[in-house]
Design a protein around this motif. Structure first.
Motif, mmCIF file in Angstrom:
data_model
loop_
_atom_site.group_PDB
_atom_site.id
_atom_site.type_symbol
_atom_site.label_atom_id
_atom_site.label_comp_id
_atom_site.label_asym_id
_atom_site.label_seq_id
_atom_site.Cartn_x
_atom_site.Cartn_y
_atom_site.Cartn_z
ATOM 1 N N ARG A 1 0.807 -1.235 0.000
ATOM 2 C CA ARG A 1 0.000 0.000 0.000
ATOM 3 C C ARG A 1 0.834 1.276 0.000
ATOM 4 O O ARG A 1 0.377 2.324 -0.447
ATOM 5 N N HIS B 1 1.190 14.789 17.444
ATOM 6 C CA HIS B 1 2.654 14.776 17.634
ATOM 7 C C HIS B 1 3.079 15.258 19.021
ATOM 8 O O HIS B 1 4.124 14.845 19.531
ATOM 9 N N THR C 1 -3.605 8.335 10.116
ATOM 10 C CA THR C 1 -3.125 7.457 11.183
ATOM 11 C C THR C 1 -4.136 6.326 11.416
ATOM 12 O O THR C 1 -5.317 6.448 11.061
ATOM 13 N N GLY C 2 -3.635 5.214 11.974
ATOM 14 C CA GLY C 2 -4.544 4.128 12.348
ATOM 15 C C GLY C 2 -4.978 3.229 11.215
ATOM 16 O O GLY C 2 -5.985 2.535 11.306
ATOM 17 N N HIS C 3 -4.200 3.200 10.129
ATOM 18 C CA HIS C 3 -4.507 2.311 9.000
ATOM 19 C C HIS C 3 -3.403 1.283 8.748
ATOM 20 O O HIS C 3 -3.482 0.511 7.790
ATOM 21 N N GLY C 4 -2.354 1.336 9.551
ATOM 22 C CA GLY C 4 -1.240 0.411 9.344
ATOM 23 C C GLY C 4 -0.220 0.899 8.321
ATOM 24 O O GLY C 4 0.726 0.183 8.003
ATOM 25 N N TYR C 5 -0.391 2.113 7.839
ATOM 26 C CA TYR C 5 0.557 2.617 6.830
ATOM 27 C C TYR C 5 1.970 2.756 7.419
ATOM 28 O O TYR C 5 2.962 2.509 6.736
ATOM 29 N N THR D 1 3.292 1.071 9.996
ATOM 30 C CA THR D 1 3.878 -0.252 10.224
ATOM 31 C C THR D 1 4.514 -0.737 8.923
ATOM 32 O O THR D 1 5.657 -1.207 8.905
ATOM 33 N N ILE E 1 11.632 5.910 23.012
ATOM 34 C CA ILE E 1 10.204 6.220 23.123
ATOM 35 C C ILE E 1 9.873 6.637 24.550
ATOM 36 O O ILE E 1 10.240 5.941 25.515
ATOM 37 N N ASN F 1 3.871 6.765 25.543
ATOM 38 C CA ASN F 1 3.591 6.864 24.102
ATOM 39 C C ASN F 1 3.240 5.471 23.573
ATOM 40 O O ASN F 1 4.007 4.818 22.869
ATOM 41 N N PRO G 1 1.037 4.258 21.274
ATOM 42 C CA PRO G 1 1.010 3.908 19.842
ATOM 43 C C PRO G 1 2.399 3.655 19.273
ATOM 44 O O PRO G 1 2.593 2.770 18.434
ATOM 45 N N SER G 2 3.380 4.418 19.751
ATOM 46 C CA SER G 2 4.744 4.254 19.250
ATOM 47 C C SER G 2 5.348 2.932 19.742
ATOM 48 O O SER G 2 5.995 2.205 18.978
ATOM 49 N N LEU H 1 3.866 0.156 17.802
ATOM 50 C CA LEU H 1 4.418 0.096 16.443
ATOM 51 C C LEU H 1 5.732 -0.689 16.428
ATOM 52 O O LEU H 1 5.906 -1.619 15.632
HETATM 53 C C1 LIG Z 1 3.614 6.430 16.620
HETATM 54 C C2 LIG Z 1 2.789 6.639 15.372
HETATM 55 C C3 LIG Z 1 3.696 6.931 14.170
HETATM 56 C C4 LIG Z 1 1.967 5.374 15.110
HETATM 57 O O1 LIG Z 1 1.104 5.633 14.027
HETATM 58 P P1 LIG Z 1 -0.087 4.637 13.646
HETATM 59 O O2 LIG Z 1 -0.975 5.345 12.696
HETATM 60 O O3 LIG Z 1 -0.684 4.072 14.901
HETATM 61 O O4 LIG Z 1 0.677 3.454 12.934
HETATM 62 P P2 LIG Z 1 0.130 2.583 11.736
HETATM 63 O O5 LIG Z 1 -0.081 3.463 10.549
HETATM 64 O O6 LIG Z 1 1.054 1.462 11.575
HETATM 65 O O7 LIG Z 1 -1.289 2.107 12.234
HETATM 66 C C5 LIG Z 1 -1.363 1.077 13.211
HETATM 67 C C6 LIG Z 1 -2.746 1.061 13.783
HETATM 68 O O8 LIG Z 1 -3.692 0.947 12.731
HETATM 69 C C7 LIG Z 1 -4.543 -0.183 12.982
HETATM 70 N N1 LIG Z 1 -5.002 -0.659 11.669
HETATM 71 C C8 LIG Z 1 -6.217 -0.368 11.159
HETATM 72 N N2 LIG Z 1 -6.329 -0.886 9.936
HETATM 73 C C9 LIG Z 1 -5.193 -1.554 9.667
HETATM 74 C C10 LIG Z 1 -4.727 -2.308 8.554
HETATM 75 N N3 LIG Z 1 -5.476 -2.471 7.454
HETATM 76 N N4 LIG Z 1 -3.491 -2.838 8.616
HETATM 77 C C11 LIG Z 1 -2.733 -2.698 9.705
HETATM 78 N N5 LIG Z 1 -3.108 -1.960 10.805
HETATM 79 C C12 LIG Z 1 -4.340 -1.407 10.767
HETATM 80 C C13 LIG Z 1 -3.681 -1.121 13.795
HETATM 81 O O9 LIG Z 1 -4.444 -2.024 14.554
HETATM 82 C C14 LIG Z 1 -2.935 -0.134 14.686
HETATM 83 O O10 LIG Z 1 -3.724 0.298 15.743
HETATM 84 P P3 LIG Z 1 -3.308 -0.028 17.275
HETATM 85 O O11 LIG Z 1 -1.916 0.497 17.486
HETATM 86 O O12 LIG Z 1 -4.337 0.682 18.054
HETATM 87 O O13 LIG Z 1 -3.342 -1.517 17.375
HETATM 88 C C15 LIG Z 1 1.774 7.826 15.566
HETATM 89 O O14 LIG Z 1 0.975 7.563 16.688
HETATM 90 C C16 LIG Z 1 2.455 9.177 15.742
HETATM 91 O O15 LIG Z 1 2.806 9.847 14.779
HETATM 92 N N6 LIG Z 1 2.654 9.598 17.023
HETATM 93 C C17 LIG Z 1 3.246 10.901 17.296
HETATM 94 C C18 LIG Z 1 4.713 10.961 16.916
HETATM 95 C C19 LIG Z 1 5.515 9.918 17.675
HETATM 96 O O16 LIG Z 1 5.188 9.547 18.793
HETATM 97 N N7 LIG Z 1 6.612 9.471 17.053
HETATM 98 C C20 LIG Z 1 7.494 8.491 17.645
HETATM 99 C C21 LIG Z 1 8.342 9.100 18.705
HETATM 100 S S1 LIG Z 1 9.240 7.828 19.561
#
Ligand SMILES: CC(C)(COP(=O)(O)OP(=O)(O)OC[C@H]1O[C@@H](n2cnc3c(N)ncnc32)[C@H](O)[C@@H]1OP(=O)(O)O)[C@@H](O)C(=O)NCCC(=O)NCCS
Length: 187
Positions: free
Chosen positions: A12, A37, A104-108, A110, A133, A137, A139-140, A143
């Motif tokens: 994707r 952020h 965010t939240g789509h797995g992009y 990852t 981290i 945090n 979500p990080s 990830l």
């Molecule tokens: C940390 C960060 C990058 C994570 O972003 P994210 O959007 O959660 O990551 P992804 O794009 O991989 O999405 C993963 C989430 O999407 C969900 N998801 C939904 N549809 C999905 C799909 N089709 N495929 C995979 N995951 C999917 C996953 O379950 C996961 O959610 P969960 O963590 O609640 O289980 C984001 O929260 C961020 O920018 N934070 C602020 C900056 C930061 O903290 N940076 C790091 C400093 S150490």
């Protein structure tokens, strides 16, 4: 229009180097994502001069800067950096990344960070990536855990973020821990 030649592609998303031509798109994304952020990463100055200096940092061998884009549209959905790259017998770098509020939240991320990891362990010849981290945090931490990183310990007062020296958890991944292990020694 930035050069859309991708270094690595997943189903994707795809990854390319950040460019000064990304400034307008990233400025909007940063603004929309301020609440996502904060307080995890320092706010970025996207004025023309500051952004040019930010991108120029990645001309140095110790820093690599990438954007994660949707394959279909080329739209930016995230940023990933490898900073403080140390060569010789260490071959390590510090991973930083941001998602953006609208995607965010789509797995992009990852998928995108996994592509960067593969690129780092193969093309860049690195052996270890670490992610620092802040506790809280979640979500990080989720990830990097999904990507196979191991929690090594806590680094007290590790980084100056949001007006104070913050403790960080130190997560790391070595090439042997991935299916993409480079299998080579230092270079
Ligand atoms: C940390 C960060 C990058 C994570 O972003 P994210 O959007 O959660 O990551 P992804 O794009 O991989 O999405 C993963 C989430 O999407 C969900 N998801 C939904 N549809 C999905 C799909 N089709 N495929 C995979 N995951 C999917 C996953 O379950 C996961 O959610 P969960 O963590 O609640 O289980 C984001 O929260 C961020 O920018 N934070 C602020 C900056 C930061 O903290 N940076 C790091 C400093 S150490």
């Amino acid at each position: 229009m930035p050069d859309q030649s991708f270094l690595v592609c997943g189903p994707r998303v795809a990854v390319r180097r950040i460019s000064v031509q990304d400034r307008a798109e990233i400025a909007v994304l940063d603004r929309e994502s301020a609440a996502l952020h904060h307080p995890w990463v320092p706010a970025r100055d996207t004025t023309e001069e500051a952004f040019r200096a930010y991108v120029a940092k990645f001309d140095q061998p110790a820093h690599e800067g990438f954007v994660v884009c949707l394959r279909e549209s080329g739209a930016i959905v995230g940023g990933v950096n490898i900073n403080d790259i140390v060569r010789g017998g260490i071959q390590s770098g510090a991973l930083g990344y941001v998602a953006y509020a609208s995607t965010t939240g789509h797995g992009y991320m990852t998928e995108g960070v996994r592509l960067v990891i593969r690129y780092a362990f193969t093309e860049l010849g690195l052996h270890r990536l670490e992610a620092n981290i802040q506790p809280g945090n979640a979500p990080s931490a989720r990830l990097v855990e999904r990507l196979g990183f191991r929690l090594e310990g806590c680094s007290p007062r590790f980084q100056y973020v949001d007006g104070a020296w913050r403790d960080h958890e130190r997560w790391a991944l070595t090439a042997e821990m991935t299916e993409h292990a480079a299998g080579s020694g230092p270079r």
